[in-house]
Write an enzyme that holds these catalytic residues in place. Structure first.
Site, PDB file in Angstrom:
ATOM      1  CG  HIS A   1      -1.238  18.285 -17.219  1.00 15.25           C
ATOM      2  ND1 HIS A   1      -2.609  18.312 -17.320  1.00 15.25           N
ATOM      3  CD2 HIS A   1      -0.827  19.567 -17.149  1.00 15.25           C
ATOM      4  CE1 HIS A   1      -3.005  19.571 -17.329  1.00 15.25           C
ATOM      5  NE2 HIS A   1      -1.952  20.350 -17.225  1.00 15.25           N
TER       6      HIS A   1
ATOM      7  CB  SER B   1      -0.904  21.971 -19.558  1.00 14.83           C
ATOM      8  OG  SER B   1      -0.340  23.188 -19.981  1.00 14.83           O
TER       9      SER B   1
ATOM     10  CG  ASP C   1       3.868  22.563 -12.966  1.00 15.37           C
ATOM     11  OD1 ASP C   1       3.183  21.573 -12.656  1.00 15.37           O
ATOM     12  OD2 ASP C   1       3.367  23.686 -13.213  1.00 15.37           O
TER      13      ASP C   1
ATOM     14  CG  HIS D   1       0.769  26.452 -16.350  1.00 22.57           C
ATOM     15  ND1 HIS D   1       0.389  27.227 -15.283  1.00 22.57           N
ATOM     16  CD2 HIS D   1      -0.367  25.976 -16.902  1.00 22.57           C
ATOM     17  CE1 HIS D   1      -0.929  27.218 -15.184  1.00 22.57           C
ATOM     18  NE2 HIS D   1      -1.413  26.460 -16.155  1.00 22.57           N
TER      19      HIS D   1
ATOM     20  CE  LYS E   1      -4.453  21.064 -14.333  1.00 24.24           C
ATOM     21  NZ  LYS E   1      -3.451  22.111 -14.157  1.00 24.24           N
TER      22      LYS E   1
ATOM     23  CG  ASN F   1      -7.243  19.312 -17.029  1.00 26.41           C
ATOM     24  OD1 ASN F   1      -7.057  18.990 -18.192  1.00 26.41           O
ATOM     25  ND2 ASN F   1      -7.301  20.572 -16.620  1.00 26.41           N
TER      26      ASN F   1
ATOM     27  CD  GLU G   1       3.674  22.775 -18.283  1.00 27.66           C
ATOM     28  OE1 GLU G   1       2.864  21.883 -18.561  1.00 27.66           O
ATOM     29  OE2 GLU G   1       3.511  23.955 -18.604  1.00 27.66           O
TER      30      GLU G   1
HETATM   31  C1  PLP Z   1      -3.170  23.461 -14.043  1.00 27.05           C
HETATM   32  C2  PLP Z   1      -1.734  23.780 -13.974  1.00 27.05           C
HETATM   33  C3  PLP Z   1      -1.204  24.573 -12.967  1.00 27.05           C
HETATM   34  C4  PLP Z   1      -2.095  25.288 -11.980  1.00 27.05           C
HETATM   35  O1  PLP Z   1      -2.508  24.417 -11.004  1.00 27.05           O
HETATM   36  P1  PLP Z   1      -3.820  24.795 -10.180  1.00 27.05           P
HETATM   37  O2  PLP Z   1      -3.743  23.904  -9.017  1.00 27.05           O
HETATM   38  O3  PLP Z   1      -4.964  24.503 -11.095  1.00 27.05           O
HETATM   39  O4  PLP Z   1      -3.717  26.228  -9.835  1.00 27.05           O
HETATM   40  C5  PLP Z   1       0.143  24.756 -12.885  1.00 27.05           C
HETATM   41  N1  PLP Z   1       0.965  24.190 -13.784  1.00 27.05           N
HETATM   42  C6  PLP Z   1       0.499  23.439 -14.794  1.00 27.05           C
HETATM   43  C7  PLP Z   1       1.459  22.852 -15.751  1.00 27.05           C
HETATM   44  C8  PLP Z   1      -0.871  23.221 -14.932  1.00 27.05           C
HETATM   45  O5  PLP Z   1      -1.335  22.508 -15.938  1.00 27.05           O
END
Ligand code: PLP
Length: 383
Positions: free
Chosen positions: A206, A178, A203, A132, A235, A46, A174
């Site tokens: 990505h 992801s 969120d 997620h 990421k 990522n 999101e």
């Molecule tokens: C990877 C991810 C997370 C978690 O983030 P970390 O910092 O790895 O704990 C949360 N939300 C989404 C959409 C993700 O892809």
């Protein structure tokens, strides 16, 4: 009791071809990984811009260690909050156009914290079906009611919003998904949410760093400003950690009451230094983002004739839907034999029957890497 339950769960996991194997990576250069003495082209990272190995980011972390050691030594509410934390929060807030940013040690923690703090008994959380696990878990463990709308369908959200609610309404999505790589229709989701008097939480794990002007992410790109924006640094930033962007009062509320902040050691200050350097690379990262876009375009053009469904994604995440767990694992192994490392993603991470290869492209890939992956895929398809 526990022993039996554990044994049963493990047996079921094996029987469903669901066993998750952590692989011990010997070396990872973003473009290539080495494991079991074997080198592979790497399509499961990522780290979309390759910043985890960027000389300026690594040097900033080292300089941070010389200045501040390796650990924060305490929660930010005790003595763990340094000028490095403050500087990073300020720069993130001004970059993304919010009054405040609050750092968390991970995206998982940030999502848990925000939802845990906001969601009370009479409230409802309406989340995209594919949101997620960190969001859905927080919501389902909260006293609020959890409802899920059809993936990326504002009409489905509108329908759920139309039923009356006593308390608050938090809509959760999101920016870039992801496991599917597609983008949420944020403007429409935001409009529906606003009409219902709710708040929107995006969120953008990505999207941040990768899309939008200066890498400001999905919301900036779609000109939407959610009440709550979570960005993560594992990421596109190539490091780890996360931040919540919000208004002053909400930030004060989180600072006063978030157990995830109060009872947890702050991010190491040296990591903040690395994140500041990664932010600078992202802000001036048009060339990196252009290279990533070229790699995405090259892959999509080349993959059009494959027998597996290529998802409608213009992001760095290019999933190929295979279907059954066993078939996805076999294809992943076949690609490994051809020198390409692509992880198979299975339920419950994705819906049953949609096991897939989650191909991720980065700015670090060379055109020949993409071509080698395509060749391996066509060879596997021909067998
Ligand atoms: C990877 C991810 C997370 C978690 O983030 P970390 O910092 O790895 O704990 C949360 N939300 C989404 C959409 C993700 O892809």
């Amino acid at each position: 009791m526990w022993s039996e339950r554990i044994a049963q769960a493990l047996t079921a996991q094996r029987a469903a071809d669901g066993w998750r194997q952590r692989r011990r990576i010997e070396h990872n250069s973003v473009r290539e990984i080495t494991l079991d003495g074997q080198r592979y082209r790497h399509f499961s990272s990522n780290d979309y811009l390759g910043l985890s190995q960027h000389p300026a980011v690594m040097a900033a972390w080292q300089q941070g260690v010389r200045e501040a050691g390796v650990g924060a030594g305490a929660s930010g509410h005790v003595t763990g909050y340094s000028r490095h934390h403050a500087q990073l929060e300020q720069q993130l807030a001004s970059w993304l156009g919010y009054p405040r940013a609050l750092l968390f040690i991970s995206g998982f923690a940030a999502n848990q914290a925000v939802i845990h703090l906001l969601a009370q008994k009479s409230d409802r959380i309406i989340a995209d079906k594919l949101a997620h696990a960190s969001l859905l878990d927080a919501a389902s463990h909260s006293p609020a009611t959890l409802r899920r709308f059809a993936h990326n369908q504002p009409a489905s959200l509108a329908k759920l919003l139309a039923t009356r609610a006593e308390g608050g309404t938090l809509v959760v999505t999101e920016g870039v998904f992801s496991m599917d790589g597609d983008s949420a229709p944020l403007a429409e989701l935001a409009a529906e949410t606003r009409r219902a008097g709710g708040w929107l939480l995006v969120d953008d794990a990505h999207g941040i760093g990768v899309t939008g002007e200066q890498g400001r992410g999905s919301c900036w790109q779609q000109q939407v400003k959610p009440e709550l924006l979570v960005v993560t640094f594992g990421k596109g930033f190539g490091v780890s950690g996360a931040a919540l962007l919000c208004d002053d009062a909400t930030a004060d509320y989180v600072e006063q009451f978030s157990r995830h902040l109060i009872y947890s050691t702050a991010m190491p200050p040296a990591q903040c230094c690395a994140l500041l350097a990664a932010l600078a690379q992202i802000q001036q990262g048009d060339a990196l983002r252009a290279r990533l876009q070229q790699n995405i375009a090259r892959f999509r053009a080349g993959a059009a004739q494959l027998p597996w469904q290529l998802m409608a994604s213009d992001s760095a995440i290019q999933p190929l839907i295979v279907g059954e767990n066993r078939a996805a694992l076999a294809l992943s192994q076949r690609l490994a034999q051809a020198g390409c490392w692509v992880s198979a993603i299975r339920p419950p991470t994705v819906p049953p029957g949609t096991a897939r290869l989650r191909i991720t492209l980065t700015a670090a890939h060379h055109p020949e890497d993409i071509d080698a992956l395509l060749e391996a895929l066509y060879d596997a398809a021909g067998e």
